[in-house]
Write a protein that holds these residues in place. Structure first.
Motif, short mmCIF file in Angstrom:
data_model
loop_
_atom_site.label_atom_id
_atom_site.label_comp_id
_atom_site.label_asym_id
_atom_site.label_seq_id
_atom_site.Cartn_x
_atom_site.Cartn_y
_atom_site.Cartn_z
N HIS A 152 0.81 -1.29 -0.12
CA HIS A 152 -0.20 0.20 0.00
C HIS A 152 0.84 1.41 0.06
CE1 HIS A 152 -3.85 2.25 1.79
NE2 HIS A 152 -3.49 2.35 0.68
N TRP A 153 2.13 1.41 0.82
CA TRP A 153 2.78 2.48 0.93
C TRP A 153 3.77 2.74 -0.59
CZ3 TRP A 153 2.60 5.84 4.72
CH2 TRP A 153 3.67 6.93 4.74
N ARG A 154 3.99 1.61 -1.08
CA ARG A 154 4.59 1.68 -2.25
C ARG A 154 3.79 2.23 -3.50
NH1 ARG A 154 7.32 -3.05 -0.14
NH2 ARG A 154 5.95 -4.43 -1.30
N GLU A 155 2.72 1.73 -3.44
CA GLU A 155 1.70 2.33 -4.46
C GLU A 155 1.39 3.82 -4.24
OE1 GLU A 155 -1.98 0.12 -4.58
OE2 GLU A 155 -0.92 -2.08 -4.87
N ILE A 156 1.37 4.51 -3.19
CA ILE A 156 0.88 5.66 -3.23
C ILE A 156 2.39 6.85 -3.58
CG2 ILE A 156 -0.84 5.37 -1.36
CD1 ILE A 156 1.28 6.56 0.73
N CYS A 157 3.27 6.13 -3.26
CA CYS A 157 4.55 6.58 -3.67
C CYS A 157 4.94 6.68 -5.12
CB CYS A 157 5.80 5.90 -3.07
SG CYS A 157 6.12 6.25 -1.13
N GLU A 158 4.50 5.42 -5.89
CA GLU A 158 4.52 5.33 -7.35
C GLU A 158 3.52 6.10 -8.29
OE1 GLU A 158 4.67 1.23 -8.04
OE2 GLU A 158 6.57 0.85 -7.16
N HIS A 159 2.34 6.36 -7.32
CA HIS A 159 1.24 6.87 -8.25
C HIS A 159 0.70 8.00 -7.20
CE1 HIS A 159 0.93 3.46 -10.91
NE2 HIS A 159 1.03 2.72 -10.05
N PRO A 160 1.28 9.13 -7.16
CA PRO A 160 0.99 10.35 -6.57
C PRO A 160 -0.38 11.01 -6.95
CG PRO A 160 2.78 10.97 -7.93
CD PRO A 160 2.65 9.68 -7.91
N ARG A 161 -0.99 11.49 -6.15
CA ARG A 161 -2.34 12.26 -6.40
C ARG A 161 -3.43 11.30 -6.62
NH1 ARG A 161 1.46 14.67 -9.49
NH2 ARG A 161 0.54 13.97 -11.45
N ARG A 162 -3.22 9.92 -6.18
CA ARG A 162 -4.19 8.94 -6.52
C ARG A 162 -4.79 8.25 -5.00
NH1 ARG A 162 -3.08 3.75 -10.13
NH2 ARG A 162 -2.78 5.44 -11.79
N GLN A 163 -5.99 8.50 -4.92
CA GLN A 163 -6.40 7.86 -3.61
C GLN A 163 -6.46 6.32 -3.70
OE1 GLN A 163 -7.24 10.68 -1.74
NE2 GLN A 163 -7.52 9.36 0.37
N ILE A 164 -5.65 5.67 -2.92
CA ILE A 164 -5.72 4.22 -2.70
C ILE A 164 -6.12 3.81 -1.58
CG2 ILE A 164 -4.38 2.21 -3.17
CD1 ILE A 164 -2.43 3.98 -4.78
N ALA A 165 -7.09 3.10 -1.40
CA ALA A 165 -7.65 2.55 0.03
C ALA A 165 -7.46 0.70 -0.29
CB ALA A 165 -9.44 2.72 -0.11
N LYS A 166 -7.28 0.36 0.92
CA LYS A 166 -7.04 -1.19 1.34
C LYS A 166 -7.53 -1.48 2.59
CE LYS A 166 -3.41 -2.43 -1.93
NZ LYS A 166 -2.39 -3.06 -2.37
#
Length: 434
Positions: free
Chosen positions: A413-427
């Motif tokens: 989850h943390w790596r996804e928000i770093c690779e895709h900024p400005r995207r809201q990711i929920a898990k």
């Protein structure tokens, strides 16, 4: 004119006489002062060592009021060795004797060469080990195999015993009140490892409603506290008492962290007849029934990193499968969010409390500023799911730590928000033990 000349001569002779007397006095005073200094110096060398020196001796507790002008604090060296070889029938330790004249500054004997006969019947301890700690005893190899040594089962039994709680129950028919008197506790466990004592107090809750919560005052530095506090609960009908249960939580106060839990006592009131008056009771304190790590629930969290503004948005959406509190009632959960930069907490926020909800919906958003030099590699987000308590500290149900070094779904989850900024990711994330 002649008498006047004679008077002047007599007055002139007075200073000369005073000077002669002063010279003789000085000659006698200087040797007398030197003799007194030498005497004081010789007496001072023969005095008992100062308190600080004696206090430095290992394992010996000597207080200033016990010091006197004697050179020895016990028997001579021969009697000291003989008394150490004799053990009492009860297994108690003999008194420790000190012979300070025959020891150096390190507490060792200045003449360690002793003639000892090589006999198997003799067991004379080495003079280098005469100073031992009070909590230790001199034992022989045969003594290690004796039957007096406590077995492993006895040690576990001692550790399992957390103490006994004494209390009384009564029902006041005139006022329609249920009365509980918390009297005392005996043999509590020591929570402070340095002082080997505790600062105990008791929290009591009436189950299953969990409406009535009270606690006693804190008693300092004791393992046998005497509370003697009475609590009256009005509005409880006599017919309802048998359906209730009392939950006692024995804790030790800690000024700098969360209070330590000594144990708990659960007393069902079914079958207890209070119609004849007060009933005195006592129960053994048992270990607290801690929630298992697998049943701490799950948390749905949404993260979004804004690289342009260096902000991190954390949305606490909802939780599910929140376990019940220790009183077997539904929890009052809420989430506390802490932001760390390195090992330093820089910001903290929390959601609203959801009353008695095993699947609470929070849906609350928090925005944190991240310094440009730190970025996300040194940033950690800690989420704590807590159970709100009105009269006590809030219990931590579970913990979730989001950071770059985390493993499993948390790290992904943390790596996804770093690779895709400005995207809201929920898990969904499973909570672990705090």
């Amino acid at each position: 004119m002649a008498p006047i000349v004679t008077g002047e001569a007599q007055f002139a002779a007075v200073p000369a006489a005073v000077g002669i007397i002063s010279a003789f006095g000085l000659v006698f005073t200087v040797p007398l002062f030197a003799w007194i200094c030498c005497q004081r110096k010789s007496v001072k060398t023969n005095k008992t060592p100062p308190y600080k020196f004696v206090h430095m001796l290992k394992g010996v507790d000597i207080y200033p009021e016990n010091l006197n002008n004697k050179k020895k604090f016990g028997a001579d060296e021969k009697t000291e060795l003989n008394t150490k070889n004799v053990t009492s029938p009860t297994g108690t330790k003999n008194a420790l004797h000190l012979d300070l004249d025959k020891r150096d500054l390190n507490g060792n004997f200045t003449q360690p060469n002793y003639k000892v006969r090589s006999s198997p019947d003799l067991d004379i301890p080495s003079p280098q080990k005469c100073f031992v700690e009070e909590s230790k005893e001199l034992v022989t190899p045969e003594g290690l195999l004796s039957n007096n040594a406590p077995s492993s089962t006895e040690k576990t039994d001692k550790k399992a015993k957390l103490g006994t709680l004494f209390f009384s129950l009564e029902y006041n028919f005139e006022k329609k009140a249920f009365v509980v008197n918390i009297k005392e506790a005996h043999g509590l466990s020591a929570m402070d490892e340095q002082s080997m004592t505790s600062d105990p107090y008791v929290k009591m809750t009436i189950l299953p409603d969990k409406k009535h919560r009270v606690k006693t005052r804190v008693l300092r530095k004791t393992l046998d506290p005497i509370f003697d506090e009475t609590f009256s609960f009005y509005g409880i009908l006599y017919g309802q008492v048998e359906n209730l249960a009392l939950h006692f939580m024995v804790l030790s106060f800690d000024r700098f962290s969360r209070d330590d839990v000594i144990g708990e006592v659960l007393v069902p009131l079914s079958g207890i007849d209070l119609s004849e008056g007060r009933i005195l009771m006592n129960r053994e304190i048992s270990k607290r029934n801690v929630r298992k790590a697998v049943g701490r629930g799950e948390l749905l969290v949404s993260l979004c990193y804004q690289s342009t503004t260096n902000t991190l948005t954390v949305v606490v959406l909802k939780a599910r499968h929140v376990p019940k509190a220790e009183s077997s009632e539904l929890s009052d959960p809420y989430v506390k969010v802490n932001l760390y930069q390195g090992n330093k907490r820089v910001c903290k926020k929390k959601t609203h409390v959801k009353k008695r909800s095993p699947n609470p919906v929070f849906n609350e958003l928090f925005v944190f500023d991240i310094p440009s030099e730190g970025e996300l590699k040194d940033t950690k987000v800690e989420l704590l799911l807590l159970d709100s308590g009105r009269l006590s500290r809030n219990d931590v149900i579970g913990q979730l730590l989001l950071c770059a070094t985390a493993e499993g779904t948390v790290g992904e989850h943390w790596r996804e928000i770093c690779e895709h900024p400005r995207r809201q990711i929920a898990k969904w994330h499973t909570l672990s033990e705090a």
